[in-house]
Design an enzyme around this catalytic site. Structure first.
Site, PDB file in Angstrom:
ATOM      1  CG  ASP A  50      -0.401  -0.280   2.505  1.00  0.00           C
ATOM      2  OD1 ASP A  50       0.829  -0.439   2.615  1.00  0.00           O
ATOM      3  OD2 ASP A  50      -1.175  -0.351   3.483  1.00  0.00           O
ATOM      4  CG  ASP A 459       2.153   0.621  11.464  1.00  0.00           C
ATOM      5  OD1 ASP A 459       1.439   1.311  12.225  1.00  0.00           O
ATOM      6  OD2 ASP A 459       2.007   0.616  10.237  1.00  0.00           O
TER       7      ASP A 459
END
Length: 740
Positions: A50, A459
């Site tokens: 992505d 993340d």
């Protein structure tokens, strides 16, 4: 012609031979939204991400190679968002992708379909008149792009934002809208979020050709298209090579289709559904089988009732073994993802795990992460979700029934003994994302005489590389104890380099290390009002300066309570002098500030010429009082604690991150992202900013205003770049001075 030749010589002289490679964090690190195998060519497969571009599989060792870095420079950063992927069944060298990052105004450009005839070595581009959302909701659906198996000239692409279905008849050189296809996929995740991330129509979900249907004028007759609709029809079919379209009769209408995969020998279309478009949602869903010959649907959902608390995403169809399929929960947040396998076309299923004596589980798999050990220590060992989440991509190698891959929000898992599921009901799963470096780097640091590289990421917390040799090995652990999802900023104490401080993006997230980032402990002075921003550590490691996002600039000594620094504007850029413990620097708008009382108070000092925005500050690692400032007007340099500045060159303008790194002998190089003779790129200087050399070359780093930068404090000529989606890069070389 003489003038042209002289210009070319000047351009060559302003470039240096730096070969870039990733610092190997390994394991992927982010969301791989799609994986596609070639149907007939052994070992040919690609993975789309992505925010990190496209990767090609290296089948000999299960590793991956990035193939879109050359088309992701500053002006084309959005090409790292890949919303769809297609291979040409008749040509194993051809690969296509739909690229573009966002469909709202976060991305100013329209998307495009890129194509390569040499497995991603080079690319050509077909511009589209609308945006493509590689990092938008619904990005795991697909594939939205497909090549006609009977005619390599024909491609279809299902667009977002109400733009409908598009077709190419010239091998992807141009695309035109298919006016006969009127469904546009009208679902909007949050209609109130007008212009926001969740406020756009999700569009079309997949395009699937039926290779068994024959041809009309050289084109495949039957084509299925899925749409993001759950109120009327969501699966459409053409029986005349795309001339006309109709909803498939008898279809379920409750959920959104995510995948539509053909099993040609069965002449069946398998579909997974979820009550959201993904990749984060999904609390209910279904799996269906459409018998194309009979024109009938069958609900083959593996579970029901209280056992069904998730939607379905990933769908693998075994081409070698008709009737064998694997499906995955899209998101099962507790206790773990669930994966199901059927060998009788969905009549019966077996699970990859089952409850034993609650909360104990019977696991029908073994899981290893030897290629990226930090995944086990940082995530698997600390969470119940071993198998993952956000499972949209799940594929079985069409030429090898034992080889399967599936992706999560963290890594790519898979293995080479899938058929043991049927005999021993136990399979071996590995992290097979070696080479995929999809990390959003938030900050970098290299400490002279200490840790070679500190990498704060989104993340996945962050990572420490103790020396240059370790850059080639995936770390054994992320930053832990405490571990946070994101480490926004990291700094070291210049006169005590084993002392490191880092901050996260939520309240009270600040930690320190006294062993160069090998281990960590909470910093006790923070309260719940402090979060995000940037951090600076005094030279002797007794004072922390924190420019928070919401609470202004704060200061703490010896792990004490943070107090406000009222003399420095909120959100100011900050840095510490690396040798003088009493000195901190700050910048805001056009002004530069200095503190000589360990950050208690700041005063405006020297002028930065015509600059109106201070963007970054870099203190010299070994020289007290020497500081470099990056601004919208270029680079400024002071050797007297900011009392006065000079701009040694106007070659670079509009600069962003700036850093110093060890040069030849006892000298230090200066590195900066900015606009210069070669465009908006990374430049280096070996003569204190008098002359600047392009050291980026053809390597894409995406948008330069999102890149992070550090010069090595230990290895001469080595420099590090952090990207927003392709991890951390490094290279080394010699930068010539103007006089050389």
């Amino acid at each position: 012609m003489k003038l042209l030749a002289s210009i070319q010589l000047l351009t060559t002289a302003a470039s240096a031979a730096f070969t870039w490679q990733n610092a190997k964090i390994g394991g992927g690190g982010g969301f791989v939204s799609g994986i596609v195998f070639h149907p007939t060519a052994k070992g040919v497969a690609y993975a789309r991400t992505d925010i990190g571009g496209l990767y090609r599989l290296n089948p000999d060792d299960d590793s991956w190679t990035a193939v879109t870095d050359s088309i992701t420079d500053n002006d084309n950063w959005h090409n790292w968002g890949v919303d769809a992927l297609a291979l040409d069944p008749q040509d194993e060298n051809m690969v296509y992708a739909a690229v573009g990052m966002y469909t709202n105004d976060w991305d100013p450009k329209s998307g495009s379909i890129i194509r390569s005839s040499d497995k991603g070595a080079t690319w050509q581009t077909a511009a589209l008149p609308f945006k493509v959302g590689g990092n938008m909701p619904g990005r795991g659906m697909g594939e939205r792009l497909a090549v006609d198996p009977a005619n390599s000239k024909i491609l279809y692409f299902g667009a977002r934002s109400g733009s409908g279905l598009w077709k190419s008849v010239d091998g992807g050189s141009t695309f035109a809208q298919v006016s006969s296809f009127t469904a546009v996929g009208t679902f909007i995740p949050d209609p109130k979020d007008v212009g926001g991330y969740n406020g756009d129509k999700q569009g079309l979900a997949f395009v699937t050709f039926d290779s068994t249907s024959g041809t009309t004028d050289g084109a495949t007759k039957r084509i299925f298209v899925g749409t993001a609709d759950n109120t009327t029809a969501s699966v459409y079919v053409s029986e005349d090579a795309g001339a006309t379209w109709n909803p498939v009769e008898g279809q379920p209408g409750t959920y959104f289709p995510h995948k539509g995969v053909l099993q040609p020998e069965e002449k069946a279309l398998y579909l997974t559904y979820s009550d959201g478009t993904g990749p984060y949602d999904g609390t209910l869903g279904a799996v269906h089988r459409y018998d194309i010959s009979a024109g009938t649907w069958k609900d083959i959902t593996p579970v029901s009732g209280g056992d069904l608390y998730f939607g379905f995403g990933g769908l693998g169809v075994d081409i070698q073994k008709p009737g064998t399929i694997v499906v995955a929960s899209l998101n099962s947040w507790y206790p773990d993802a669930q994966i199901f396998r059927s060998t009788d076309s969905g009549a019966t299923w077996s699970n990859i795990w089952a409850w034993a004596n609650y909360p104990e589980m019977d696991l029908y798999y073994g899981l290893t992460t030897s290629k990226a050990p930090w995944i086990k220590t940082g995530f698997i060992d600390t969470d119940t979700k071993h198998l993952g989440w956000m499972i949209e991509a799940l594929v079985i190698n069409p030429l090898d029934s034992d080889h399967w891959l599936y992706s999560t929000g963290l890594t790519v898992f898979g293995g080479h003994d899938l058929t043991k599921w049927d005999s021993a009901h136990n399979v071996s799963i590995q992290s097979l994302a070696d080479g995929i470096e999809e990390f959003a780097v938030q900050d970098l640091a290299s400490t002279p005489g200490g840790s070679e590289l500190l990498v704060g990421v989104g993340d996945d917390s962050g990572f420490t590389f103790k020396d240059t040799a370790s850059l080639k090995n995936s770390p054994s652990t992320p930053w832990m104890n405490p571990i946070w999802s994101t480490s926004l900023s990291v700094d070291y104490a210049g006169a005590s380099v084993k002392n490191i401080v880092r901050i996260g993006n939520s309240a009270q997230q600040i930690a320190v290390s006294s062993d160069g980032g090998a281990s960590w402990g909470n910093y006790s002075g923070a309260d719940t009002t402090l979060n995000s921003g940037t951090v600076a550590y005094s030279a002797d490691a007794d004072t922390v300066l924190w420019s928070t996002t919401t609470s202004g600039v704060k200061r703490s000594q010896n792990q004490g309570t943070f107090s406000a620094v009222s003399s420095l504007p909120s959100s100011a850029v900050i840095a510490s002098d690396k040798q003088n413990n009493t000195v901190f620097y700050g910048g805001s708008a056009a002004d530069f500030y200095v503190s000589t009382d360990i950050g208690s108070s700041f005063s405006k000092v020297g002028s930065l010429g015509s600059a109106t925005a201070v963007r970054d500050i870099a203190a010299h690692p070994t020289k007290a009082g020497e500081v470099w400032v990056s601004t919208d007007a270029g680079v400024f340099h002071s050797t007297d604690y900011g009392s006065s500045f000079k701009q040694d060159s106007t070659t670079l303008t509009n600069t962003y991150q700036i850093a110093l790194g060890l040069g030849s002998g006892s000298t230090w190089n200066v590195y900066a992202f900015g606009t210069g003779p070669e465009g908006a790129k990374l430049y280096g200087s070996a003569d204190d900013g008098v002359s600047w050399t392009d050291i980026q070359g053809s390597q894409g780093f995406g948008s330069i205003d999102s890149c992070k930068l550090a010069g090595s404090g230990n290895t001469a000529g080595q420099v590090y770049v952090g990207t927003n989606g392709r991890g951390a890069f490094y290279a080394s070389g010699t930068i010539k001075k103007r006089s050389e």
